[in-house]
Design a protein around this motif. Sequence first.
Motif, short mmCIF file in Angstrom:
data_model
loop_
_atom_site.label_atom_id
_atom_site.label_comp_id
_atom_site.label_asym_id
_atom_site.label_seq_id
_atom_site.Cartn_x
_atom_site.Cartn_y
_atom_site.Cartn_z
N ALA A 330 0.81 -1.22 0.00
CA ALA A 330 0.00 0.00 0.00
C ALA A 330 0.84 1.27 0.00
N VAL A 331 2.13 1.19 0.35
CA VAL A 331 2.95 2.39 0.45
C VAL A 331 3.93 2.52 -0.70
N GLN A 332 3.85 1.65 -1.70
CA GLN A 332 4.77 1.70 -2.83
C GLN A 332 4.28 2.72 -3.86
N THR A 333 5.24 3.21 -4.65
CA THR A 333 4.90 4.13 -5.74
C THR A 333 5.17 3.51 -7.11
N ASP A 334 5.87 2.39 -7.16
CA ASP A 334 6.16 1.70 -8.41
C ASP A 334 5.19 0.52 -8.54
N VAL A 335 4.54 0.41 -9.70
CA VAL A 335 3.51 -0.61 -9.88
C VAL A 335 4.11 -2.01 -9.80
N LYS A 336 5.31 -2.22 -10.31
CA LYS A 336 5.91 -3.54 -10.24
C LYS A 336 6.21 -3.93 -8.80
N ARG A 337 6.65 -2.96 -7.99
CA ARG A 337 6.87 -3.25 -6.57
C ARG A 337 5.54 -3.48 -5.85
N MET A 338 4.52 -2.74 -6.25
CA MET A 338 3.19 -2.97 -5.68
C MET A 338 2.74 -4.40 -5.94
N VAL A 456 -8.67 -6.36 2.53
CA VAL A 456 -9.21 -5.00 2.48
C VAL A 456 -8.08 -3.99 2.33
N ILE A 457 -6.98 -4.21 3.06
CA ILE A 457 -5.83 -3.30 2.95
C ILE A 457 -5.25 -3.34 1.54
N ALA A 458 -5.10 -4.55 1.00
CA ALA A 458 -4.54 -4.70 -0.34
C ALA A 458 -5.42 -4.07 -1.39
N ALA A 459 -6.73 -4.05 -1.14
CA ALA A 459 -7.65 -3.46 -2.13
C ALA A 459 -7.33 -1.99 -2.36
N PHE A 460 -6.73 -1.33 -1.36
CA PHE A 460 -6.38 0.09 -1.51
C PHE A 460 -5.41 0.30 -2.65
#
Length: 544
Positions: A330-338, A456-460
């Motif tokens: 939830a705190v990443q800014t790179d989609v691949k890291r997300m 639920v957290i991951a849905a963010f």
Amino acid sequence: MLAAMLAQIERIDTPSVDWGALAPLLALMVGAALMLLVDGLVTAKVPRGLYAGVTVALALGSMGAAVPLWREVQDADRGPFGVLAGAIGIDGFSVFFIFVIGAAVILSALLADGYLRREGLEGVELYVLILLSASGGLIMAAANDLIVTFLGLEILSIAVYVLAAMHRRRRGSQEAALKYFVLGAFSSAFFLYGIALVYGATGTTRLDGIAAYVGPAGSGGATFSGDVSPSQILGGAAGTPALLLAGLALLLVGFGFKVAAVPFHSWTPDVYQGSPSPVVAFMASGVKAAGFAGLLRVFLEAFGGYRDDWRPFVYVLAVATLVVGAVLAAVQTDVKRMLAYSSINHAGFVLLGVQAASDRGTSAALFYLAAYTFMVAGSFGIVTLVSRRGDGATTVEDFRGLARRQPAVALTFTLFLLAQAGVPLTSGFFAKFEVLQAAVDADAAWLAVVAMVTAVIAAFLYLRIIGAMYLGDAPAEGEADGRADLDRGRVPLGAGIALVIAAAFTLVVGLFPEPLAQTADDATPDAVATGRDPARGGEPVAAP
């Protein structure tokens, strides 16, 4: 004289080989070797898309060869059997993973075709390595011996180490491969040492032999009460429970690294971010499926009698994996890291099925892995298209306004993200439901609660990406210079086919989950494929 000496040499009995049973594996391994050989001999320019097409054909051939095997093992008069003296088990479980890993190969090869041309990396190497890695995964899924499992693990891993470094002009790709290799070597050492301890405790590396030593669940010695003597801990007679438990723990470490379970996950975000995007699609789908195949086969079939001892460890691993994966994603800014941390969270959900240590749990884990293979490969397929030349445009900002530039691509990515979040009418919903139900049935309701909270957290993070695609402003025309073909309205044919396949599977399973659920049930092993004689129908092969 020489002839007389040779006549006196005692003949060595070798196991007969059932080539039909090994056909799915041979299609990948022999096909990869022939592709490499032909590429080295042919000097003419190879037609565009040929290597990708051949790779897809080989994967389809492997899956086609598995169809009669599936029918055979499901036949009540025949059932599971072993080949190569029972070292390889052919049962519903192993055949199921032929289809799952084969699907991962097909999707990855289709995604790689346009990517390699865009990056100026055209060649046969990536396809050969994917096929070899997949063959290692098939060996892990079918191995009925810990040594064979280790061989499959290394074939799988070494090829993926090289795949991570395929983008020779990107420093991040080289760093990812080095980190993956170093940490992977450590995990292999743990795994091999665990095999040594198990062998010291039981006198065999065969899964059926270990299962016979351990005994059925609930039998004497299946649970350690803490009253182990110092002499046992320090290694008394061979077969002491403490020695076996130590070996089991080291095996869990080795498998934990391969499936990216916390705390063995540290390589995942960096490797996913630095590796070529089509390679990551294979790592997140095929490699993860193979890792869980080995974990399920070894722990449930060989150590089923000690499930009361290892289930608490898997419980803790599942909780840590679920929480860390969701929170850090939830705190990443790179989609691949997300998506890397998201894959860790998904590994936690699969661990719910492993922790259940039941047929229901195994079936749920198989369903989840099959569904996840398509949704995650599709997700990284979208990342491959958006990342443009250099494979570096993977931040959330790079997805800003994608719905205005390419509405069909954005809609497809939305489907994959919602499926990973577990939204109804997608395969992800039923995958999560199955493992949660298995956990509740196994008296692990609190674990199911933790899993639902982390979902639920991951849905963010999924909604964050969707918001950037639909609510963000499209970049100005000058900002689009140098972007991938996607921004000029072109999607490579291979990538388009892969995305259609992945999206169709995700939707169809979401609407009609019963066929896949029934297949997963049929693939759940009721007992170890101890290996009847390869002639099929013979007596079980005795463990050495």
